[in-house]
Design a protein around this motif. Structure first.
Motif, PDB file in Angstrom:
ATOM      1  N   VAL A 768       0.861  -1.190   0.000  1.00  0.00           N
ATOM      2  CA  VAL A 768       0.000   0.000   0.000  1.00  0.00           C
ATOM      3  C   VAL A 768       0.893   1.234   0.000  1.00  0.00           C
ATOM      4  O   VAL A 768       1.829   1.334   0.806  1.00  0.00           O
ATOM      5  CB  VAL A 768      -0.927   0.002   1.241  1.00  0.00           C
ATOM      6  CG1 VAL A 768      -1.665   1.329   1.373  1.00  0.00           C
ATOM      7  CG2 VAL A 768      -1.897  -1.167   1.168  1.00  0.00           C
ATOM      8  N   THR A 769       0.609   2.174  -0.920  1.00  0.00           N
ATOM      9  CA  THR A 769       1.458   3.364  -1.006  1.00  0.00           C
ATOM     10  C   THR A 769       0.700   4.646  -0.689  1.00  0.00           C
ATOM     11  O   THR A 769       1.288   5.698  -0.502  1.00  0.00           O
ATOM     12  CB  THR A 769       2.057   3.509  -2.421  1.00  0.00           C
ATOM     13  OG1 THR A 769       0.976   3.534  -3.351  1.00  0.00           O
ATOM     14  CG2 THR A 769       3.010   2.374  -2.738  1.00  0.00           C
ATOM     15  N   ASP A 770      -0.618   4.569  -0.653  1.00  0.00           N
ATOM     16  CA  ASP A 770      -1.384   5.774  -0.337  1.00  0.00           C
ATOM     17  C   ASP A 770      -2.711   5.366   0.266  1.00  0.00           C
ATOM     18  O   ASP A 770      -3.204   4.254   0.012  1.00  0.00           O
ATOM     19  CB  ASP A 770      -1.624   6.614  -1.601  1.00  0.00           C
ATOM     20  CG  ASP A 770      -2.225   7.981  -1.276  1.00  0.00           C
ATOM     21  OD1 ASP A 770      -2.044   8.448  -0.132  1.00  0.00           O
ATOM     22  OD2 ASP A 770      -2.877   8.582  -2.162  1.00  0.00           O
ATOM     23  N   CYS A 771      -3.279   6.264   1.047  1.00  0.00           N
ATOM     24  CA  CYS A 771      -4.616   6.041   1.588  1.00  0.00           C
ATOM     25  C   CYS A 771      -5.338   7.380   1.585  1.00  0.00           C
ATOM     26  O   CYS A 771      -4.941   8.292   2.312  1.00  0.00           O
ATOM     27  CB  CYS A 771      -4.524   5.492   3.009  1.00  0.00           C
ATOM     28  SG  CYS A 771      -6.163   5.299   3.739  1.00  0.00           S
ATOM     29  N   PRO A 772      -6.353   7.507   0.744  1.00  0.00           N
ATOM     30  CA  PRO A 772      -7.069   8.782   0.724  1.00  0.00           C
ATOM     31  C   PRO A 772      -7.731   9.066   2.065  1.00  0.00           C
ATOM     32  O   PRO A 772      -8.050   8.135   2.814  1.00  0.00           O
ATOM     33  CB  PRO A 772      -8.131   8.578  -0.372  1.00  0.00           C
ATOM     34  CG  PRO A 772      -7.690   7.390  -1.149  1.00  0.00           C
ATOM     35  CD  PRO A 772      -6.905   6.533  -0.206  1.00  0.00           C
ATOM     36  N   GLN A 786      -7.062  -5.015  -1.968  1.00  0.00           N
ATOM     37  CA  GLN A 786      -6.445  -4.790  -3.292  1.00  0.00           C
ATOM     38  C   GLN A 786      -4.958  -5.132  -3.245  1.00  0.00           C
ATOM     39  O   GLN A 786      -4.430  -5.783  -4.146  1.00  0.00           O
ATOM     40  CB  GLN A 786      -6.585  -3.333  -3.712  1.00  0.00           C
ATOM     41  CG  GLN A 786      -7.972  -2.938  -4.167  1.00  0.00           C
ATOM     42  CD  GLN A 786      -8.154  -1.418  -4.115  1.00  0.00           C
ATOM     43  OE1 GLN A 786      -7.187  -0.679  -4.173  1.00  0.00           O
ATOM     44  NE2 GLN A 786      -9.391  -0.987  -3.990  1.00  0.00           N
ATOM     45  N   ALA A 787      -4.296  -4.675  -2.185  1.00  0.00           N
ATOM     46  CA  ALA A 787      -2.853  -4.907  -2.099  1.00  0.00           C
ATOM     47  C   ALA A 787      -2.570  -6.405  -1.977  1.00  0.00           C
ATOM     48  O   ALA A 787      -1.639  -6.929  -2.611  1.00  0.00           O
ATOM     49  CB  ALA A 787      -2.283  -4.160  -0.898  1.00  0.00           C
ATOM     50  N   THR A 788      -3.376  -7.085  -1.187  1.00  0.00           N
ATOM     51  CA  THR A 788      -3.154  -8.520  -1.003  1.00  0.00           C
ATOM     52  C   THR A 788      -3.399  -9.252  -2.321  1.00  0.00           C
ATOM     53  O   THR A 788      -2.633 -10.150  -2.693  1.00  0.00           O
ATOM     54  CB  THR A 788      -4.092  -9.055   0.102  1.00  0.00           C
ATOM     55  OG1 THR A 788      -4.067  -8.134   1.187  1.00  0.00           O
ATOM     56  CG2 THR A 788      -3.647 -10.412   0.619  1.00  0.00           C
ATOM     57  N   ALA A 789      -4.444  -8.843  -3.045  1.00  0.00           N
ATOM     58  CA  ALA A 789      -4.761  -9.507  -4.321  1.00  0.00           C
ATOM     59  C   ALA A 789      -3.650  -9.293  -5.345  1.00  0.00           C
ATOM     60  O   ALA A 789      -3.396 -10.157  -6.185  1.00  0.00           O
ATOM     61  CB  ALA A 789      -6.082  -8.969  -4.857  1.00  0.00           C
ATOM     62  N   ALA A 790      -2.994  -8.141  -5.279  1.00  0.00           N
ATOM     63  CA  ALA A 790      -1.965  -7.804  -6.280  1.00  0.00           C
ATOM     64  C   ALA A 790      -0.637  -8.502  -5.997  1.00  0.00           C
ATOM     65  O   ALA A 790       0.292  -8.428  -6.799  1.00  0.00           O
ATOM     66  CB  ALA A 790      -1.765  -6.291  -6.306  1.00  0.00           C
ATOM     67  N   ARG A 791      -0.515  -9.134  -4.836  1.00  0.00           N
ATOM     68  CA  ARG A 791       0.790  -9.707  -4.477  1.00  0.00           C
ATOM     69  C   ARG A 791       1.060 -11.042  -5.152  1.00  0.00           C
ATOM     70  O   ARG A 791       0.173 -11.812  -5.403  1.00  0.00           O
ATOM     71  CB  ARG A 791       0.876  -9.899  -2.952  1.00  0.00           C
ATOM     72  CG  ARG A 791       1.342  -8.617  -2.284  1.00  0.00           C
ATOM     73  CD  ARG A 791       0.852  -8.558  -0.871  1.00  0.00           C
ATOM     74  NE  ARG A 791       1.642  -9.466  -0.023  1.00  0.00           N
ATOM     75  CZ  ARG A 791       2.760  -9.094   0.622  1.00  0.00           C
ATOM     76  NH1 ARG A 791       3.186  -7.870   0.515  1.00  0.00           N
ATOM     77  NH2 ARG A 791       3.397  -9.932   1.369  1.00  0.00           N
TER      78      ARG A 791
END
Ligand code: MCN
Length: 791
Positions: A768-772, A786-791
């Motif tokens: 994760v690089t950002d959190c609005p 999302q981050a876990t799915a992209a790994r």
């Protein structure tokens, strides 16, 4: 003559606020508490649409309802206005500013805009009649999203050919910026959204206008932060001579910038009182206020950094879209400019470029909200610094250390053209890291990661500098601001030796009565209890620039200090004459003048005050009375700064963010009252945490505010927060004799990036690089997914 070192110091004492007993016991009177016999009640019929043409108003049924005195449309009242509603900050010569009147005439441009004024003998009758007014509209496409607004696909104002009100740039050396990006070893390019916030002061807006029984004069009681500015603007807008207007701000229950404005309802109450020759009052409902009182923030920031391989930042480039909302209120266009000079933060950077496009949307107008431009700037640079650190696999604290403006460089001329007064950014960071136990926190973070603990630990660092103490009038002129930045003060010693201070500042929660009495008492060597502070009434304090921009102490407090000094100078002349000694042979100690080296020979200030009153034996050329007035224009802003550290726990299974610890080390120069300083920092941090985790004005696709009530708009309370761990550094400001800098906004400026940096830090190893903002559980949970799915 100089202060004696033997004089007991009051400045710096932790004194309880003298304002609080009245506030806590309910004794104080707010605008809505004022009993005004015969006052009529104003209720507004507001637009239910974000953008529409008014086709027809049918008030026939409403007019015949009980208690109704008048029902008036924008057309009916048009002849009352000498000018449209004021915007005092035309930031560019070609800025577009569509005429804005208190009641809409042909079109409405946001849901909540005033359309019909209903005046009745009681509030309930006015509400009932307003409900019976029928307005027909033709709905038009609203412009709601900033990035859509910039395309001009739809227009927020039908008479304009673009949604852009202005484009304002600060680009001192474009070639240097280009070169820095060309040659950079690493760059950062980020998009951040500053969501709209609802100020939500504890006291909603309220006002009552009372015409004098003799006619021609009006007293305007209003929950405002700007009684003086309001008086000028009411005069200009209604054509009523300023001499016929008295503006009083009774007790005011918070403002946070939202009461730094001239509102339609204030103007309506005034012209209706003129028309109907009776007092007229208005108090907003909370759900009405969330739409009709200004909003804060509302920006999209495109933030770029260029840096070399060891993490030294060489250039900052910013493009900003700023949401003006439907109209330009008093200082709306200037808000982004207050941050425009600060996107490089506390870092020594060679090349800088900033451009802001101010855009109209069909939403509630925006304006100054605590920090106004500076929290946004700090957020962008502090988030981007974390991204840069991550790209270079550096510790966030270390990358900051490498880029700080060094303490020995002050006064520091910034690339954006400011001169920062003083600071020790290294020391702030070192103190905050030490207080936090940074190394142990990092070790604990690693331990949890290694153990697969779903309670992820995040540590967020944020360093800030702000410009406040608004402001040198000449600088304001160069920014095209329509007023000065001075402040007025009178100090008078009465015959009985009690002291009266008259100030042009207008406190609404900042404890000025306590602070100002401490400044005067410290200087005079008397008890603060003997000092009365008068304010917020233009009949008593005719000159002033009011309270905003954390200016009141560094500008208004300084004016008081200087006026006190002048009183002492005058008293010295009288004392020397009475004692038949030379002025230079006297020293002022403990509220007495005494002969140097002969402490027994002394004359108390009290005796001189009485002498100045009887005027029986004054020296030639000295006028009666012990009083001095000053209007002081500061030579520079002040630049408070600090380091904030947030420690959060993010629950990987639910997305819930818990703020576990909050450490803040702030430098506001010398502190008049550390207890008030801490209170200001507490409130400020809470508002920044609120932006980071809880608050956002949400609109649907038709432009309706979805969370207009405080049941839906989550303002955090003490229950959501840890006990803040505060520290300070002190680098006195050389711009004023008290050595003070502001503190009223500091907490808000440092805190949102600290919290979001902590949230992202907790999840960084997942990618994760950002959190609005706000980092709601739903949003954080979906980022984790999302981050876990992209790994
Ligand atoms: N102070 C001090 N020593 C310092 C700095 C400040 O003792 N070095 C004290 C001052 O004496 C003053 C108080 O702290 O009593 C705030 O001073 P200052 O920083 O000059 O700010 P202002 O008084 O000009 O207040 C404006 C600032 C702003 S811009 C917003 S927004 C804000 C804020 O103050 N809104 C507030 N604090 C608020 N606090 C309350 N309760 N309610 C609001 O609406």
């Amino acid at each position: 003559m100089t202060d004696s070192p033997q004089q007991e110091r009051i400045i710096g004492e932790r004194r309880l606020r003298r304002e609080d007993p009245g506030l806590l016991s309910g004794e104080n009177r707010f605008s809505d508490d004022l009993v005004v016999p015969g006052a009529l009640h104003l209720v507004l019929v507001r637009s239910p649409h974000a953008h529409a043409k008014i086709l027809h108003v049918d008030a026939n049924a409403a007019r015949s309802m009980p208690g109704v005195v008048a029902i008036l449309t924008g057309q009916d009242l048009q002849s009352e206005w000498a000018a449209p509603m004021p915007c005092a900050w035309p930031v560019t010569p070609d800025m577009k500013n569509p005429a804005h009147y208190p009641l809409a005439t042909e079109y409405v441009h946001y849901a909540g805009e005033c359309v019909v004024a209903v005046v009745a003998r009681s509030q309930i009758e006015a509400v009932d009649a307003a409900g019976a007014v029928i307005v027909e509209y033709e709905e038009l496409t609203p412009v709601l999203d900033l990035e859509d607004a910039v395309t001009d696909a739809s227009l927020a104002h039908e008479e304009l050919d673009s949604n852009a009100s202005f484009v304002w740039s600060l680009d001192p050396n474009p070639e240097a910026v280009e070169a820095a990006f060309r040659e950079a070893a690493v760059t950062v390019s980020e998009r951040y959204v500053q969501q709209r916030l609802i100020p939500a002061a504890m006291e909603p807006r309220a006002m009552v206008v009372v015409p004098s029984p003799m006619g021609g004069d009006y007293t305007v009681y209003s929950a405002t932060q700007i009684p003086h500015v309001l008086r000028v603007m009411l005069a200009l807008t209604t054509g009523i001579p300023e001499t016929k207007l008295r503006v009083v701000a009774p007790s005011v229950g918070g403002g946070f910038g939202s009461k730094l404005d001239v509102y339609a309802e204030e103007l309506l109450c005034l012209v209706l009182a003129r028309r109907l020759r009776q007092p007229v009052r208005f108090t907003e409902e909370r759900g009405e206020g969330t739409m009709a009182t200004i909003h804060g923030r509302g920006q999209v920031q495109y933030m770029e950094l260029a840096a070399n391989a060891d993490g030294k930042v060489t250039a900052v480039r910013v493009k900003l879209l700023a949401d003006m909302g439907a109209y330009l209120q008093l200082v709306t266009p200037g808000v982004p400019l207050l941050g425009a000079f600060l996107y490089h933060g506390v870092y020594d950077i060679g090349a800088y470029s900033f451009t802001c496009t101010g855009l109209f949307t069909n939403k509630t107008p925006t304006d100054a909200y605590r920090g106004a431009g500076r929290p946004e700037a700090t957020y962008a640079i502090e988030r981007a610094m974390d991204t840069l650190a991550r790209k270079l696999a550096m510790d966030p604290a270390e990358i900051r250390r490498r880029n700080f403006i060094a303490a020995e460089k002050f006064p520091y001329e910034s690339v954006a053209g400011l001169v920062f007064d003083s600071g020790s950014y290294q020391e702030n960071l070192a103190k905050a890291l030490d207080r936090a136990g940074y190394a142990e926190l990092r070790a604990e973070q690693q331990r949890r990661r290694a153990a697969g603990d779903p309670r992820r630990l995040g540590i967020g660092v944020s360093c800030y500098v702000e410009m406040c103490g608004l402001a040198p009038s000449r600088v304001l002129a160069s920014l095209n601001y329509g007023a000065g930045g001075w402040e007025a003060a009178t100090v008078r010693i009465l015959p009985t030796s009690k002291v009266q201070v008259v100030t042009g500042t207008a406190p609404h929660g900042q404890g000025h009565e306590t602070s100002w009495s401490m400044i005067v008492a410290d200087k005079l060597g008397i008890s603060p209890d003997d000092v009365e502070v008068l304010h917020s009434d233009t009949a008593i304090a005719p000159h002033g620039m009011d309270t905003y921009g954390s200016r009141s102490l560094s500008v208004g407090g300084t004016a008081i200090y200087l006026a006190t000094e002048r009183v002492i100078e005058k008293a010295l002349k009288i004392a020397a004459h009475q004692m038949e000694v030379a002025e230079e042979d006297l020293e002022y100690v403990g509220a007495s003048f005494r002969v140097k080296g002969s402490p027994d020979q002394q004359l108390p200030l009290a005796a001189i005050a009485f002498e100045a009153f009887t005027a029986h034996n004054l020296p030639d050329g000295v006028e009666p009375n012990l009083e001095a007035s000053i209007s002081w224009d500061p030579p520079n802003f002040t630049f408070p700064n600090g380091t904030h550290i947030a420690v959060v726990e993010v629950d990987e299974e639910t997305g819930r963010v818990q703020l576990e610890r909050y450490i803040a080390v702030d430098d506001c120069g010398n502190q008049i009252n550390p207890m008030i300083v801490e209170g200001q920092v507490h409130g400020g941090i809470t508002q920044g945490v609120a932006q980071a985790l809880y608050e956002e004005a949400l609109y649907d696709a038709s432009g309706q505010l979805l969370n207009a009530s405080l049941a839906d708009y989550l303002v955090p309370s003490a229950a959501e927060l840890p006990s803040f761990e505060l520290g300070s550094t002190v680098t006195p400001s050389p711009t004023n004799p008290l050595g003070v800098k502001g503190v009223g906004e500091a907490g808000t400026i440092g805190s949102a990036p600290a919290v979001i940096n902590a949230v992202v830090d907790a999840l960084a190893d997942l990618g994760v690089t950002d959190c609005p903002m706000p980092a709601t559980p739903e949003r954080v949970y979906s980022l984790i997914q999302q981050a876990t799915a992209a790994r």
